[in-house]
Write a protein that holds these residues in place. Structure first.
Motif, PDB file in Angstrom:
ATOM      1  N   ARG A   1       0.857  -1.187   0.000  1.00 54.91           N
ATOM      2  CA  ARG A   1       0.000   0.000   0.000  1.00 54.91           C
ATOM      3  C   ARG A   1       0.892   1.235   0.000  1.00 54.91           C
ATOM      4  O   ARG A   1       1.799   1.349   0.828  1.00 54.91           O
ATOM      5  N   ILE A   2       0.603   2.155  -0.918  1.00 54.74           N
ATOM      6  CA  ILE A   2       1.261   3.463  -0.907  1.00 54.74           C
ATOM      7  C   ILE A   2       0.209   4.475  -0.475  1.00 54.74           C
ATOM      8  O   ILE A   2      -0.824   4.640  -1.157  1.00 54.74           O
TER       9      ILE A   2
ATOM     10  N   PHE B   1      -7.925  -0.812   0.862  1.00 49.78           N
ATOM     11  CA  PHE B   1      -7.422  -0.801  -0.512  1.00 49.78           C
ATOM     12  C   PHE B   1      -5.919  -1.094  -0.504  1.00 49.78           C
ATOM     13  O   PHE B   1      -5.204  -0.647   0.384  1.00 49.78           O
ATOM     14  N   TYR B   2      -5.474  -1.845  -1.498  1.00 53.73           N
ATOM     15  CA  TYR B   2      -4.030  -2.042  -1.665  1.00 53.73           C
ATOM     16  C   TYR B   2      -3.631  -1.547  -3.052  1.00 53.73           C
ATOM     17  O   TYR B   2      -4.433  -1.491  -3.988  1.00 53.73           O
ATOM     18  N   THR B   3      -2.369  -1.176  -3.153  1.00 54.32           N
ATOM     19  CA  THR B   3      -1.864  -0.611  -4.406  1.00 54.32           C
ATOM     20  C   THR B   3      -1.470  -1.706  -5.391  1.00 54.32           C
ATOM     21  O   THR B   3      -1.820  -1.661  -6.573  1.00 54.32           O
ATOM     22  N   GLN B   4      -0.743  -2.719  -4.896  1.00 55.01           N
ATOM     23  CA  GLN B   4      -0.342  -3.849  -5.731  1.00 55.01           C
ATOM     24  C   GLN B   4      -0.191  -5.086  -4.855  1.00 55.01           C
ATOM     25  O   GLN B   4      -0.058  -4.983  -3.619  1.00 55.01           O
TER      26      GLN B   4
ATOM     27  N   GLU C   1       3.398   0.581   3.050  1.00 55.28           N
ATOM     28  CA  GLU C   1       3.091  -0.514   3.990  1.00 55.28           C
ATOM     29  C   GLU C   1       3.109  -1.827   3.236  1.00 55.28           C
ATOM     30  O   GLU C   1       2.564  -1.928   2.124  1.00 55.28           O
ATOM     31  N   LEU C   2       3.710  -2.851   3.831  1.00 58.90           N
ATOM     32  CA  LEU C   2       3.771  -4.188   3.237  1.00 58.90           C
ATOM     33  C   LEU C   2       3.024  -5.164   4.143  1.00 58.90           C
ATOM     34  O   LEU C   2       3.214  -5.164   5.367  1.00 58.90           O
ATOM     35  N   TYR C   3       2.164  -6.017   3.565  1.00 58.61           N
ATOM     36  CA  TYR C   3       1.328  -6.943   4.321  1.00 58.61           C
ATOM     37  C   TYR C   3       1.450  -8.361   3.766  1.00 58.61           C
ATOM     38  O   TYR C   3       1.679  -8.567   2.574  1.00 58.61           O
ATOM     39  N   GLU C   4       1.264  -9.317   4.651  1.00 59.84           N
ATOM     40  CA  GLU C   4       1.129 -10.736   4.260  1.00 59.84           C
ATOM     41  C   GLU C   4       0.130 -11.376   5.208  1.00 59.84           C
ATOM     42  O   GLU C   4       0.250 -11.261   6.432  1.00 59.84           O
ATOM     43  N   GLY C   5      -0.868 -12.039   4.653  1.00 60.03           N
ATOM     44  CA  GLY C   5      -1.883 -12.689   5.481  1.00 60.03           C
ATOM     45  C   GLY C   5      -2.652 -11.711   6.349  1.00 60.03           C
ATOM     46  O   GLY C   5      -3.111 -12.059   7.440  1.00 60.03           O
ATOM     47  N   GLY C   6      -2.818 -10.472   5.875  1.00 59.54           N
ATOM     48  CA  GLY C   6      -3.541  -9.470   6.639  1.00 59.54           C
ATOM     49  C   GLY C   6      -2.732  -8.838   7.747  1.00 59.54           C
ATOM     50  O   GLY C   6      -3.244  -8.006   8.497  1.00 59.54           O
ATOM     51  N   ALA C   7      -1.468  -9.219   7.912  1.00 59.74           N
ATOM     52  CA  ALA C   7      -0.606  -8.688   8.968  1.00 59.74           C
ATOM     53  C   ALA C   7       0.470  -7.795   8.352  1.00 59.74           C
ATOM     54  O   ALA C   7       1.006  -8.078   7.267  1.00 59.74           O
ATOM     55  N   LEU C   8       0.784  -6.722   9.054  1.00 61.22           N
ATOM     56  CA  LEU C   8       1.796  -5.778   8.574  1.00 61.22           C
ATOM     57  C   LEU C   8       3.175  -6.413   8.655  1.00 61.22           C
ATOM     58  O   LEU C   8       3.610  -6.875   9.710  1.00 61.22           O
ATOM     59  N   MET C   9       3.909  -6.408   7.535  1.00 61.94           N
ATOM     60  CA  MET C   9       5.261  -6.956   7.483  1.00 61.94           C
ATOM     61  C   MET C   9       6.303  -5.891   7.810  1.00 61.94           C
ATOM     62  O   MET C   9       7.373  -6.175   8.349  1.00 61.94           O
ATOM     63  N   GLY C  10       6.004  -4.666   7.430  1.00 60.74           N
ATOM     64  CA  GLY C  10       6.936  -3.572   7.648  1.00 60.74           C
ATOM     65  C   GLY C  10       6.465  -2.357   6.880  1.00 60.74           C
ATOM     66  O   GLY C  10       5.570  -2.439   6.026  1.00 60.74           O
TER      67      GLY C  10
END
Length: 317
Positions: free
Chosen positions: A240-241, A267-270, A301-310
């Motif tokens: 997400r940006i 919403f996510y960007t890519q 923001e970076l996510y995997e499985g609905g959780a914030l990665m960093g």
């Protein structure tokens, strides 16, 4: 000249005396008979009064006995109702006792004969016998119910303990699962943001500040951190940006969409699918807005499985 003597006069006087004596004796005899008859009549009356009183006493005793029987049968009916049971025979007996009481109260003074006494007494004895048997049955039912209640209470206590144990185990499992889930989350390391110009030149600023008018595309690079708990499988990585006003850059034509974060749609960007192999593999996203970028601080923001990665930030000026 000597007076003449009338000799028959003494005899006549004696006859009168005897007559009076006879009359007196007759009167005395009549009075005696009358006294005897009156005495007999009085004795008979007293005996009759005693008999009537005795019958009335028996009658009142019998009425009291039937009233007690009625009360006992009504108590039995209540006991059965408390046990959740009904008994039509008790209702019939109570009705029969009411009929007997009505009959007993209708007897006039002294009319409660010995035959009636014996008949009602025998009926009372039969009712008392049935009452005792029913009391014994009720006592057995009550004891059975108490035993059943005790067993049920014991079972409920065991069930509650088992439920508590299961709840504790389930809670422990959830906590363990949460810990495993937390531990298995993939983290993003070395997140870096650079820009690509329209001439395909990549620029990276140590201060993460870029000129907005030169930005054609934004490139986000990072590594997947090692995680020995997370299974080696395909992972969906979302980027997400967020613009300075907090709105996410989103466009279906450039790979945007929606996903769930903390139970809410966002919403996510890519996004991209990656086979995680726990080798600190390097990934990157390249996003083209297709228009002018806003000036100010942007957040990645970076996510995997609905959780914030960093996450990281960069500024356009």
């Amino acid at each position: 000249m000597e007076p003449q003597k009338d000799y028959p006069e003494p005899r006549q006087n004696n006859s009168r005396v005897l007559l009076w004596v006879a009359l007196l004796l007759v009167l005395l005899g009549i009075n005696g008979v009358l006294f005897y008859l009156n005495t007999q009549k009085k004795t008979e009356n007293e005996q009759l009064t005693t008999q009537i009183q005795a019958k009335d006493t028996k009658l009142q005793e019998q009425i009291k006995e039937y009233e007690d029987l009625k009360a006992s049968y009504e108590r039995q009916s209540q006991d059965l109702q408390k046990l959740g049971l009904s008994n039509d025979s008790l209702v019939a007996r109570i009705s029969s006792i009411n009929a007997d009481l009505l009959k007993l109260r209708s007897f006039k003074a002294g009319s409660f004969s010995i035959a009636e006494q014996q008949r009602f007494k025998q009926r009372a004895l039969n009712l008392e016998g049935q009452l005792r048997k029913k009391d014994e049955q009720i006592a057995e039912l009550r004891k059975s119910n108490e035993n059943l209640y005790t067993e049920t209470t014991t079972l409920k206590q065991k069930q509650n303990k088992l439920t508590d144990t299961i709840s504790t185990i389930a809670k422990t499992n959830r906590e363990l699962s949460d810990k495993v889930s937390m531990a298995s989350r993939i983290q993003a390391d070395n997140i870096r943001v650079s820009i690509l110009t329209s001439r395909n030149k990549e620029k990276e600023d140590d201060k993460e500040e870029f000129k907005a008018k030169r930005v054609d595309r934004v490139k986000v690079s990072f590594n997947l951190a090692r995680n020995d708990v997370s299974p080696k499988e395909t992972k969906q990585i979302y980027m997400r940006i967020l613009e300075p006003d907090g709105a996410a850059l989103y466009n279906l034509s450039t790979g945007g969409g929606t996903f769930t974060v903390d139970g809410q749609e966002a919403f996510y960007t890519q996004k991209q699918d990656v086979v995680f192999d726990n080798t600190k593999q390097a990934l990157n996203f390249i996003y083209a807005k297709g228009g002018d970028y806003k000036i100010g601080q942007h957040t990645v923001e970076l996510y995997e499985g609905g959780a914030l990665m960093g996450k990281t930030t960069f500024t356009l000026k």
